[in-house]
Scaffold this motif. Structure first.
Motif, PDB file in Angstrom:
ATOM      1  N   ASP A 195      -9.646  10.467 -17.327  1.00 47.13           N
ATOM      2  CA  ASP A 195      -8.772   9.961 -18.392  1.00 47.13           C
ATOM      3  C   ASP A 195      -7.317  10.308 -18.103  1.00 47.13           C
ATOM      4  OD1 ASP A 195     -10.452   8.571 -20.139  1.00 47.13           O
ATOM      5  OD2 ASP A 195     -11.015  10.381 -21.242  1.00 47.13           O
ATOM      6  N   ALA A 196      -7.094  11.540 -17.636  1.00 46.90           N
ATOM      7  CA  ALA A 196      -5.724  11.977 -17.337  1.00 46.90           C
ATOM      8  C   ALA A 196      -5.139  11.182 -16.187  1.00 46.90           C
ATOM      9  CB  ALA A 196      -5.712  13.477 -17.018  1.00 46.90           C
ATOM     10  N   TYR A 197      -5.945  10.931 -15.144  1.00 46.01           N
ATOM     11  CA  TYR A 197      -5.454  10.112 -14.030  1.00 46.01           C
ATOM     12  C   TYR A 197      -5.046   8.722 -14.532  1.00 46.01           C
ATOM     13  CZ  TYR A 197      -7.221  13.415 -10.472  1.00 46.01           C
ATOM     14  OH  TYR A 197      -7.450  14.501  -9.672  1.00 46.01           O
ATOM     15  N   ALA A 198      -5.865   8.128 -15.375  1.00 43.47           N
ATOM     16  CA  ALA A 198      -5.568   6.787 -15.890  1.00 43.47           C
ATOM     17  C   ALA A 198      -4.292   6.802 -16.735  1.00 43.47           C
ATOM     18  CB  ALA A 198      -6.744   6.270 -16.710  1.00 43.47           C
ATOM     19  N   LEU A 244       0.854  -1.179   0.000  1.00 44.96           N
ATOM     20  CA  LEU A 244       0.000   0.000   0.000  1.00 44.96           C
ATOM     21  C   LEU A 244       0.892   1.231   0.000  1.00 44.96           C
ATOM     22  CD1 LEU A 244      -2.346  -1.035   2.968  1.00 44.96           C
ATOM     23  CD2 LEU A 244      -2.669  -1.581   0.561  1.00 44.96           C
ATOM     24  N   SER A 245       0.554   2.204  -0.834  1.00 42.57           N
ATOM     25  CA  SER A 245       1.320   3.440  -0.827  1.00 42.57           C
ATOM     26  C   SER A 245       0.422   4.609  -1.205  1.00 42.57           C
ATOM     27  CB  SER A 245       2.517   3.361  -1.789  1.00 42.57           C
ATOM     28  OG  SER A 245       2.082   3.204  -3.129  1.00 42.57           O
ATOM     29  N   CYS A 246       0.874   5.816  -0.877  1.00 45.36           N
ATOM     30  CA  CYS A 246       0.118   7.023  -1.201  1.00 45.36           C
ATOM     31  C   CYS A 246       1.051   8.046  -1.826  1.00 45.36           C
ATOM     32  CB  CYS A 246      -0.568   7.594   0.035  1.00 45.36           C
ATOM     33  SG  CYS A 246       0.544   8.128   1.364  1.00 45.36           S
ATOM     34  N   ARG A 247       0.475   8.898  -2.680  1.00 46.81           N
ATOM     35  CA  ARG A 247       1.243   9.958  -3.340  1.00 46.81           C
ATOM     36  C   ARG A 247       0.298  11.080  -3.722  1.00 46.81           C
ATOM     37  NH1 ARG A 247      -0.173   9.689  -8.609  1.00 46.81           N
ATOM     38  NH2 ARG A 247      -0.774   7.661  -9.477  1.00 46.81           N
ATOM     39  N   PRO A 248       0.800  12.304  -3.877  1.00 41.70           N
ATOM     40  CA  PRO A 248      -0.039  13.389  -4.377  1.00 41.70           C
ATOM     41  C   PRO A 248      -0.498  13.102  -5.802  1.00 41.70           C
ATOM     42  CG  PRO A 248       1.976  14.235  -3.380  1.00 41.70           C
ATOM     43  CD  PRO A 248       2.157  12.754  -3.522  1.00 41.70           C
ATOM     44  N   ALA A 249      -1.685  13.607  -6.153  1.00 45.44           N
ATOM     45  CA  ALA A 249      -2.222  13.385  -7.497  1.00 45.44           C
ATOM     46  C   ALA A 249      -2.759  14.689  -8.089  1.00 45.44           C
ATOM     47  CB  ALA A 249      -3.312  12.324  -7.466  1.00 45.44           C
ATOM     48  N   GLY A 250      -2.121  15.800  -7.766  1.00 42.71           N
ATOM     49  CA  GLY A 250      -2.567  17.081  -8.278  1.00 42.71           C
ATOM     50  C   GLY A 250      -3.383  17.834  -7.240  1.00 42.71           C
ATOM     51  N   ILE A 273      -4.689  -2.021  -7.918  1.00 44.70           N
ATOM     52  CA  ILE A 273      -5.666  -0.962  -8.174  1.00 44.70           C
ATOM     53  C   ILE A 273      -5.122   0.354  -7.617  1.00 44.70           C
ATOM     54  CG2 ILE A 273      -8.004  -0.104  -7.704  1.00 44.70           C
ATOM     55  CD1 ILE A 273      -8.216  -2.569  -9.295  1.00 44.70           C
ATOM     56  N   VAL A 274      -5.168   1.399  -8.424  1.00 41.16           N
ATOM     57  CA  VAL A 274      -4.865   2.742  -7.940  1.00 41.16           C
ATOM     58  C   VAL A 274      -6.184   3.497  -7.822  1.00 41.16           C
ATOM     59  CG1 VAL A 274      -3.815   4.974  -8.513  1.00 41.16           C
ATOM     60  CG2 VAL A 274      -2.516   2.865  -8.836  1.00 41.16           C
ATOM     61  N   THR A 275      -6.419   4.104  -6.663  1.00 43.16           N
ATOM     62  CA  THR A 275      -7.636   4.881  -6.424  1.00 43.16           C
ATOM     63  C   THR A 275      -7.255   6.327  -6.155  1.00 43.16           C
ATOM     64  OG1 THR A 275      -8.677   2.937  -5.404  1.00 43.16           O
ATOM     65  CG2 THR A 275      -9.747   5.069  -5.078  1.00 43.16           C
ATOM     66  N   VAL A 276      -7.734   7.218  -7.010  1.00 46.95           N
ATOM     67  CA  VAL A 276      -7.538   8.650  -6.766  1.00 46.95           C
ATOM     68  C   VAL A 276      -8.663   9.130  -5.856  1.00 46.95           C
ATOM     69  CG1 VAL A 276      -7.391  10.942  -7.794  1.00 46.95           C
ATOM     70  CG2 VAL A 276      -6.383   8.974  -8.977  1.00 46.95           C
ATOM     71  N   VAL A 277      -8.301   9.744  -4.748  1.00 49.40           N
ATOM     72  CA  VAL A 277      -9.245  10.252  -3.753  1.00 49.40           C
ATOM     73  C   VAL A 277      -9.220  11.771  -3.850  1.00 49.40           C
ATOM     74  CG1 VAL A 277      -9.828  10.314  -1.298  1.00 49.40           C
ATOM     75  CG2 VAL A 277      -8.741   8.269  -2.272  1.00 49.40           C
ATOM     76  N   ALA A 278     -10.349  12.351  -4.253  1.00 52.76           N
ATOM     77  CA  ALA A 278     -10.354  13.789  -4.568  1.00 52.76           C
ATOM     78  C   ALA A 278     -11.467  14.522  -3.838  1.00 52.76           C
ATOM     79  CB  ALA A 278     -10.508  13.991  -6.072  1.00 52.76           C
ATOM     80  N   ASP A 279     -11.195  15.763  -3.492  1.00 58.11           N
ATOM     81  CA  ASP A 279     -12.241  16.674  -3.032  1.00 58.11           C
ATOM     82  C   ASP A 279     -12.975  17.216  -4.260  1.00 58.11           C
ATOM     83  OD1 ASP A 279     -12.098  17.096  -0.036  1.00 58.11           O
ATOM     84  OD2 ASP A 279      -9.995  17.416  -0.571  1.00 58.11           O
ATOM     85  N   GLY A 280     -14.304  17.242  -4.188  1.00 56.45           N
ATOM     86  CA  GLY A 280     -15.086  17.776  -5.297  1.00 56.45           C
ATOM     87  C   GLY A 280     -15.252  16.782  -6.433  1.00 56.45           C
ATOM     88  N   PRO A 281     -15.927  17.208  -7.510  1.00 57.53           N
ATOM     89  CA  PRO A 281     -16.196  16.306  -8.636  1.00 57.53           C
ATOM     90  C   PRO A 281     -14.988  16.127  -9.541  1.00 57.53           C
ATOM     91  CG  PRO A 281     -17.126  18.470  -9.080  1.00 57.53           C
ATOM     92  CD  PRO A 281     -16.587  18.527  -7.676  1.00 57.53           C
TER      93      PRO A 281
END
Length: 279
Positions: free
Chosen positions: A271-274, A127-133, A256-264
């Motif tokens: 597509d960009a995340y993928a 398990l790991s975490c990183r910034p995604a924008g 599996i990579v899951t992006v966890v974001a505030d807002g929509p």
């Protein structure tokens, strides 16, 4: 519910997820390590734990309905011709040793044992975490299961026993109850992705978004499980409607990579995340 103190994933010094790696849980829940709470950078919780209607749903975990007759999902077991029934067959996933434990990366080994202590599988989990924008971070969740018995192990979902649509089992995320919208590149609604393969799946909740991205050919080949009726649960299915047969010594690995974001999060951003994950 927790034994040893949870391991905490942090970004910028702020906790984004707590990993309960040695839980104290009733046998009926198929005890296993889980992530909860998982939070957005803004502090919104995007997981649920032991809700009243499905006590065996444990945040984010690896949960499998059946491995050679042993229930690693928790709760009742689906019996062909009968339906769900309570059996004394719940297994457990036990921590063996840490390989790495930092603020941004957790790696350990586990063993999957039956209710009577018979080992079936050895697992390595990363398990790991990183910034995604801006306003987002990414949880990278990988696991590899190895058959440690001398016989072929069938991995099954209820759908493999004839329960149509119930192909769950593998990586599973229980989200908080409430209104949500499901989006894929093909449209909106769970029917656009349930039982289908997709390069990403977005769940839009109340002020938060989750973007699930399969990594690697094997994971991309697995159908998605997406349920919004009665509860919000999402997963990548190891054995959708046919058993996965794991030979002695063989390993099945998924990521599996899951992006966890505030807002929509819209289609272009998903597509960009993928694309970023693939690179």
């Amino acid at each position: 519910m927790t034994g040893d103190a949870p391991a905490v994933l942090r970004l910028g010094g702020h906790p984004v997820a707590e990993y309960v790696w040695r839980p104290e849980l009733p046998v009926a829940l198929s005890p296993r390590p889980y992530l909860h709470p998982v939070r957005t950078l803004g502090g919104l919780t995007v997981t649920d734990l032991m809700p009243l209607s499905h006590r065996h749903h444990l945040g984010v975990s690896v949960a499998v309905a059946e491995v050679d007759g042993a229930n690693f999902w928790g709760g009742r077991t689906f019996i062909p011709g009968h339906g769900p029934a309570w059996l004394d067959n719940q297994g457990s996933q036990e921590h063996v040793r840490w390989l790495r434990r930092t603020d941004t990366h957790l790696s350990h080994t586990l063993r999957w044992v039956t209710i009577d202590g018979r080992p079936l599988l050895a697992e390595r989990r990363d398990l790991s975490c990183r910034p995604a924008g801006p306003g987002a971070w990414a949880l990278d969740f990988g696991f590899a299961l190895t058959n440690t018995t001398g016989e072929t192990l069938p991995v099954r979902s209820p759908a493999a026993h004839g329960r149509t649509g119930a192909g769950y089992g593998g990586f599973f995320w229980r989200a908080p109850s409430g209104h949500c919208q499901i989006k894929t590149r093909w449209g909106t609604g769970p029917e656009t992705v349930h039982g289908r393969r997709a390069g990403w799946l977005t769940v839009l909740g109340d002020g938060w978004s989750l973007v699930f991205i399969p990594v690697g050919a094997e994971t991309r080949a697995d159908p998605w499980f997406a349920r919004t009726r009665d509860y919000l649960g999402f997963g990548s299915a190891l054995a959708w409607d046919e058993p996965l047969l794991l030979a002695p010594g063989a390993t099945v690995a998924r990521r599996i990579v899951t992006v966890v974001a505030d807002g929509p999060v819209g289609t272009e951003r998903a597509d960009a995340y993928a694309a970023e994950t693939a690179s």
